[in-house]
Design a protein around this motif. Structure first.
Motif, PDB file in Angstrom:
ATOM      1  N   VAL A   1       0.831  -1.540  -0.180  1.00  0.00           N
ATOM      2  CA  VAL A   1      -0.043   0.133   0.002  1.00  0.00           C
ATOM      3  C   VAL A   1       0.588   1.664  -0.056  1.00  0.00           C
ATOM      4  O   VAL A   1       2.042   1.309   0.216  1.00  0.00           O
ATOM      5  N   GLY A   2       0.698   2.256  -0.249  1.00  0.00           N
ATOM      6  CA  GLY A   2       1.103   3.661  -0.261  1.00  0.00           C
ATOM      7  C   GLY A   2       0.752   4.060  -1.633  1.00  0.00           C
ATOM      8  O   GLY A   2       0.134   3.464  -2.281  1.00  0.00           O
ATOM      9  N   ASN A   3       1.302   5.393  -1.793  1.00  0.00           N
ATOM     10  CA  ASN A   3       0.701   6.512  -3.187  1.00  0.00           C
ATOM     11  C   ASN A   3       0.910   5.727  -4.475  1.00  0.00           C
ATOM     12  O   ASN A   3       1.079   6.328  -5.904  1.00  0.00           O
ATOM     13  N   GLU A   4       2.471   5.046  -3.956  1.00  0.00           N
ATOM     14  CA  GLU A   4       2.722   4.969  -5.352  1.00  0.00           C
ATOM     15  C   GLU A   4       2.550   2.995  -5.877  1.00  0.00           C
ATOM     16  O   GLU A   4       2.936   2.886  -6.975  1.00  0.00           O
ATOM     17  N   THR A   5       1.590   2.571  -4.982  1.00  0.00           N
ATOM     18  CA  THR A   5       1.077   1.446  -5.576  1.00  0.00           C
ATOM     19  C   THR A   5      -0.375   1.438  -5.895  1.00  0.00           C
ATOM     20  O   THR A   5      -1.342   2.359  -6.143  1.00  0.00           O
ATOM     21  N   ALA A   6      -0.532   0.347  -6.411  1.00  0.00           N
ATOM     22  CA  ALA A   6      -2.152   0.051  -6.865  1.00  0.00           C
ATOM     23  C   ALA A   6      -3.509   0.289  -5.238  1.00  0.00           C
ATOM     24  O   ALA A   6      -3.981   0.231  -5.697  1.00  0.00           O
ATOM     25  N   TRP A   7      -2.495  -0.225  -4.549  1.00  0.00           N
ATOM     26  CA  TRP A   7      -3.731   0.552  -3.205  1.00  0.00           C
ATOM     27  C   TRP A   7      -2.872   1.952  -2.783  1.00  0.00           C
ATOM     28  O   TRP A   7      -2.381   2.129  -0.959  1.00  0.00           O
ATOM     29  N   PRO A   8      -2.986   3.053  -3.118  1.00  0.00           N
ATOM     30  CA  PRO A   8      -2.814   4.230  -2.813  1.00  0.00           C
ATOM     31  C   PRO A   8      -3.716   4.698  -1.417  1.00  0.00           C
ATOM     32  O   PRO A   8      -5.030   3.817  -1.154  1.00  0.00           O
ATOM     33  N   ASP A   9      -3.234   5.956  -0.626  1.00  0.00           N
ATOM     34  CA  ASP A   9      -3.897   6.252   0.509  1.00  0.00           C
ATOM     35  C   ASP A   9      -5.035   7.303   0.297  1.00  0.00           C
ATOM     36  O   ASP A   9      -5.968   6.661   1.274  1.00  0.00           O
ATOM     37  N   ASP A  10      -4.866   7.868  -1.107  1.00  0.00           N
ATOM     38  CA  ASP A  10      -5.890   8.940  -0.971  1.00  0.00           C
ATOM     39  C   ASP A  10      -6.849   9.004  -1.984  1.00  0.00           C
ATOM     40  O   ASP A  10      -8.255   9.602  -1.912  1.00  0.00           O
ATOM     41  N   HIS A  11      -7.188   8.033  -2.663  1.00  0.00           N
ATOM     42  CA  HIS A  11      -8.008   7.457  -3.895  1.00  0.00           C
ATOM     43  C   HIS A  11      -7.806   6.029  -3.712  1.00  0.00           C
ATOM     44  O   HIS A  11      -7.476   5.096  -3.922  1.00  0.00           O
ATOM     45  N   ASN A  12      -9.528   5.762  -4.552  1.00  0.00           N
ATOM     46  CA  ASN A  12      -9.878   4.520  -5.093  1.00  0.00           C
ATOM     47  C   ASN A  12      -9.482   4.419  -6.544  1.00  0.00           C
ATOM     48  O   ASN A  12     -10.116   5.689  -6.759  1.00  0.00           O
ATOM     49  N   ILE A  13      -8.850   3.938  -7.346  1.00  0.00           N
ATOM     50  CA  ILE A  13      -8.258   3.594  -8.687  1.00  0.00           C
ATOM     51  C   ILE A  13      -9.204   1.782  -9.037  1.00  0.00           C
ATOM     52  O   ILE A  13      -9.685   1.344  -8.338  1.00  0.00           O
ATOM     53  N   THR A  14      -8.816   2.387 -10.415  1.00  0.00           N
ATOM     54  CA  THR A  14      -9.188   0.861 -11.370  1.00  0.00           C
ATOM     55  C   THR A  14      -8.160   0.518 -11.650  1.00  0.00           C
ATOM     56  O   THR A  14      -6.843   1.180 -12.195  1.00  0.00           O
ATOM     57  N   TYR A  15      -8.199  -0.669 -12.518  1.00  0.00           N
ATOM     58  CA  TYR A  15      -7.103  -1.533 -12.962  1.00  0.00           C
ATOM     59  C   TYR A  15      -5.848  -0.725 -14.111  1.00  0.00           C
ATOM     60  O   TYR A  15      -5.337  -1.192 -14.362  1.00  0.00           O
ATOM     61  N   ASP A  16      -7.881  -0.089 -14.822  1.00  0.00           N
ATOM     62  CA  ASP A  16      -6.838   0.946 -16.117  1.00  0.00           C
ATOM     63  C   ASP A  16      -5.912   2.179 -15.421  1.00  0.00           C
ATOM     64  O   ASP A  16      -4.976   3.336 -16.387  1.00  0.00           O
ATOM     65  N   ASP A  17      -6.120   2.680 -14.568  1.00  0.00           N
ATOM     66  CA  ASP A  17      -5.317   3.331 -13.700  1.00  0.00           C
ATOM     67  C   ASP A  17      -3.608   2.941 -13.119  1.00  0.00           C
ATOM     68  O   ASP A  17      -2.292   4.160 -13.111  1.00  0.00           O
ATOM     69  N   ILE A  18      -3.520   1.616 -14.094  1.00  0.00           N
ATOM     70  CA  ILE A  18      -1.833   1.000 -13.569  1.00  0.00           C
ATOM     71  C   ILE A  18      -0.956   0.697 -14.366  1.00  0.00           C
ATOM     72  O   ILE A  18      -1.434   0.382 -15.450  1.00  0.00           O
ATOM     73  N   GLY A  19      -0.735   2.502 -14.362  1.00  0.00           N
ATOM     74  CA  GLY A  19       0.164   2.256 -16.023  1.00  0.00           C
ATOM     75  C   GLY A  19       1.090   1.768 -15.891  1.00  0.00           C
ATOM     76  O   GLY A  19       1.320   1.445 -17.834  1.00  0.00           O
ATOM     77  N   ASP A  20       1.807   0.754 -15.028  1.00  0.00           N
ATOM     78  CA  ASP A  20       3.139   0.092 -15.427  1.00  0.00           C
ATOM     79  C   ASP A  20       2.343  -1.112 -16.134  1.00  0.00           C
ATOM     80  O   ASP A  20       3.233  -2.289 -17.154  1.00  0.00           O
TER      81      ASP A  20
END
Length: 262
Positions: free
Chosen positions: A149-168
């Motif tokens: 977890v952490g803002n550098e990861t797929a589990w950011p602290d301040d918002h939820n993301i989708t799989y499409d947001d995983i740029g790598d």
């Protein structure tokens, strides 16, 4: 006689190896099941789950594991959302103890805060998908699979993301990893923090990815693939695999060919 003894020893060794292989396969399947639960959650809410839910005072109250558990198997969700994970009721649930649900609490809309599919028939081991099938001497009710977890990861602290947001790319980003350097109950909001963890596998000096298994710890990529991470993997490679938008050039298939992933 010696030949018979040698045959018996060889057979026992083969049986032992087969049993160990079966336990490793069960451990992999558990982690795949967890990733499937995350997928099902994301399909319903159009986003990945948050790693932690906080109470009104900003204190960590609930874990992502409690959010995805209902999507893992057809089991009752007996968790109480009106108290923290370490409240008296939820703590009994986490320890695999019996709970009393004669009068289920209701939310502000008059709906049950816990859901049952039938008469309560005893405690449920909610932790089983989140741990390995290989015993490490710890309590069965502790988990061994953690989010990174952490803002550098797929589990950011301040918002939820989708799989499409995983740029790598989902094939190159680790979401969950095995660790035996961290203890947590199923419902406890504790995971591996990217900005605090060590990137050395099996590092006894800090919290990080680890396993006593020679094959290496299990890791789950965002596309659901579960592999073993080579214990000798260099720190910069481990770090790159944990970032969601680090911009590193990684090709998982090449890492498999090179032996860093198995």
């Amino acid at each position: 006689m010696l030949a018979v003894c040698g045959l018996a020893i060889g057979f026992a060794s083969l049986v032992g190896r087969s049993a160990r292989a079966a336990r490793v396969m069960s451990s992999r399947n558990n982690l795949r099941q967890v990733m499937l639960g995350i997928d099902n959650y994301a399909a319903q809410y159009n986003q990945l789950p948050p790693h932690t839910l906080f109470d009104l005072n900003g204190k960590p109250a609930h874990s992502w594991r409690t959010l995805v558990t209902p999507y893992l198997a057809a089991v009752d969700q007996l968790y109480r959302w009106d108290e923290s994970w370490d409240g008296p009721y939820n703590m009994r649930l986490a320890r695999g103890l019996d709970v009393h649900i004669d009068a289920p609490p209701l939310n502000e809309f008059g709906e049950p805060l816990i859901k049952t599919m039938g008469p309560y028939d005893g405690p449920i081991d909610y932790a089983w998908p989140f741990r390995t099938a290989e015993s490490d001497g710890k309590s069965d009710f502790h988990v061994r699979y953690f989010a990174i977890v952490g803002n550098e990861t797929a589990w950011p602290d301040d918002h939820n993301i989708t799989y499409d947001d995983i740029g790598d790319g989902v094939t190159n980003t680790i979401m969950l990893a095995e660790s035996h350097l961290l203890d947590a109950f199923w419902s406890q909001p504790i995971d591996l923090r990217f900005d605090q963890m060590t990137f050395t596998i099996n590092d006894p000096k800090g919290r990080g990815i680890s396993s006593p298994r020679k094959l290496g710890p299990l890791v789950a990529f965002a596309d659901g693939t579960v592999l073993h991470l080579n214990p000798e993997a260099p720190q910069d490679l481990v770090r790159a695999l944990l970032t969601a938008n680090g911009g590193e050039t990684i090709e998982r298939s090449q890492l498999v060919r090179d032996g860093w992933l198995r």
